[in-house]
Design an enzyme around this catalytic site. Sequence first.
Site, PDB file in Angstrom:
ATOM      1  N   HIS A 283       0.963  -1.225  -0.011  1.00 50.57           N
ATOM      2  CA  HIS A 283      -0.309   0.114   0.091  1.00 50.57           C
ATOM      3  C   HIS A 283       0.975   1.129  -0.011  1.00 50.57           C
ATOM      4  O   HIS A 283       1.879   1.295   0.871  1.00 50.57           O
ATOM      5  CB  HIS A 283      -0.922   0.067   1.290  1.00 50.57           C
ATOM      6  CG  HIS A 283      -1.620   1.190   1.523  1.00 50.57           C
ATOM      7  ND1 HIS A 283      -2.389   1.840   0.406  1.00 50.57           N
ATOM      8  CD2 HIS A 283      -1.879   1.919   2.438  1.00 50.57           C
ATOM      9  CE1 HIS A 283      -3.091   2.766   0.864  1.00 50.57           C
ATOM     10  NE2 HIS A 283      -2.688   2.944   2.239  1.00 50.57           N
TER      11      HIS A 283
ATOM     12  N   HIS B 249       1.195   5.667  -0.983  1.00 60.73           N
ATOM     13  CA  HIS B 249       0.378   7.034  -1.273  1.00 60.73           C
ATOM     14  C   HIS B 249       1.115   7.869  -2.240  1.00 60.73           C
ATOM     15  O   HIS B 249       1.497   9.001  -2.192  1.00 60.73           O
ATOM     16  CB  HIS B 249       0.373   8.001  -0.098  1.00 60.73           C
ATOM     17  CG  HIS B 249      -0.593   7.308   0.971  1.00 60.73           C
ATOM     18  ND1 HIS B 249      -2.026   8.029   1.133  1.00 60.73           N
ATOM     19  CD2 HIS B 249      -1.134   6.250   1.790  1.00 60.73           C
ATOM     20  CE1 HIS B 249      -2.785   7.306   1.873  1.00 60.73           C
ATOM     21  NE2 HIS B 249      -2.325   6.291   2.300  1.00 60.73           N
TER      22      HIS B 249
ATOM     23  N   ASP C 244       1.612  -3.362 -20.936  1.00 62.31           N
ATOM     24  CA  ASP C 244       2.606  -4.185 -20.619  1.00 62.31           C
ATOM     25  C   ASP C 244       2.331  -4.946 -19.030  1.00 62.31           C
ATOM     26  O   ASP C 244       2.795  -5.643 -19.068  1.00 62.31           O
ATOM     27  CB  ASP C 244       4.046  -3.542 -20.446  1.00 62.31           C
ATOM     28  CG  ASP C 244       4.618  -3.572 -22.030  1.00 62.31           C
ATOM     29  OD1 ASP C 244       4.267  -4.143 -22.685  1.00 62.31           O
ATOM     30  OD2 ASP C 244       5.593  -2.724 -22.089  1.00 62.31           O
TER      31      ASP C 244
ATOM     32  N   HIS D 262      -8.665   7.392  -1.281  1.00 57.17           N
ATOM     33  CA  HIS D 262      -7.553   7.099  -0.505  1.00 57.17           C
ATOM     34  C   HIS D 262      -6.221   6.749  -1.271  1.00 57.17           C
ATOM     35  O   HIS D 262      -5.643   7.906  -1.488  1.00 57.17           O
ATOM     36  CB  HIS D 262      -7.943   5.908   0.379  1.00 57.17           C
ATOM     37  CG  HIS D 262      -6.900   5.322   1.613  1.00 57.17           C
ATOM     38  ND1 HIS D 262      -7.668   4.775   2.549  1.00 57.17           N
ATOM     39  CD2 HIS D 262      -5.736   5.630   1.552  1.00 57.17           C
ATOM     40  CE1 HIS D 262      -6.366   4.501   3.144  1.00 57.17           C
ATOM     41  NE2 HIS D 262      -5.193   4.729   2.844  1.00 57.17           N
TER      42      HIS D 262
ATOM     43  N   TYR E 225       8.575 -12.165 -23.519  1.00 64.45           N
ATOM     44  CA  TYR E 225       9.175 -11.008 -23.545  1.00 64.45           C
ATOM     45  C   TYR E 225      10.278 -11.469 -22.341  1.00 64.45           C
ATOM     46  O   TYR E 225      10.003 -12.119 -21.363  1.00 64.45           O
ATOM     47  CB  TYR E 225       8.729  -9.743 -22.875  1.00 64.45           C
ATOM     48  CG  TYR E 225       9.432  -8.461 -22.372  1.00 64.45           C
ATOM     49  CD1 TYR E 225       9.726  -7.629 -23.371  1.00 64.45           C
ATOM     50  CD2 TYR E 225       9.750  -8.411 -20.924  1.00 64.45           C
ATOM     51  CE1 TYR E 225      10.344  -6.490 -22.745  1.00 64.45           C
ATOM     52  CE2 TYR E 225      10.646  -7.404 -20.653  1.00 64.45           C
ATOM     53  CZ  TYR E 225      10.979  -6.324 -21.560  1.00 64.45           C
ATOM     54  OH  TYR E 225      11.639  -5.319 -21.300  1.00 64.45           O
TER      55      TYR E 225
END
Length: 251
Positions: free
Chosen positions: A95, A97, A120, A171, A229
């Site tokens: 998580h 910000h 991609d 958020h 790739y």
Amino acid sequence: MFYQELKRRAFEANLQLAELGLAPLTWGNASEIDRELGVLAIKPSGVAYGDLRPQDMVVVDLEGRTVEGALRPSSDTPAHLEFYRGFSGVGGVVHTHSKYATAFAQAGRPIPCLGTTHADAFAGEVPVTRAMSPKEILTDYEMNSGRVMVEHFRKAGLLPDQVPGILLRSHAPFCFGPSAAAAVENADVLERVAEMAWVTLSLTPGIAALSGPLAERHFRRKHGAGAYYGQATRSGSDAPATPSGIRLKPA
Ligand SMILES: [Zn+2]
């Protein structure tokens, strides 16, 4: 001592979040799960990245009970747990910000796929969740945040191996992968494509999202059975090394 390796991996992922500038101040956290042991290691709550040590990582079980560690686990731990419980293939959750991805979350807008850099890594747009109800916010907020994100994947028929990130409305983003390191990489890609999308939308407001053969071709170059790739792995598998590198199955 028993969880030393797991804690080291979680610690390094958290450190990388800070080094990449994805988690300003202490606004971010990473975790990694050991499915066999049924535990995950996660950043302790409110500890500055500069002060963080591997031994500070908190080990919790899938019910959120601390099994090792003197510090309190990240307050976002219940949201991480929802991903691990919801998708058996998820090995790491992050998580952040980070600025541009968070701006899209705050605007309540998904990040559209506008070019091959996005295609991609993500099959289609990076979604944004519905708004949470007052009840969901006032009771068990972090757990309900996780539930709303998992609910979005289920309702939209999305798989986390194809879309390894989501924006929690108002958020910020959550990303995942087969390991914490892979989840960090996906969070880094997410931030970069969010910035590119913002610039692109500034240049040409209302531009149509990329779809069809070009978007599909780019995603398939790096994901799934036909991926080609990168380099073959040392184990002899012809599966290429991919940025998101995820093969996940929904629980
Ligand atoms: Zn947050």
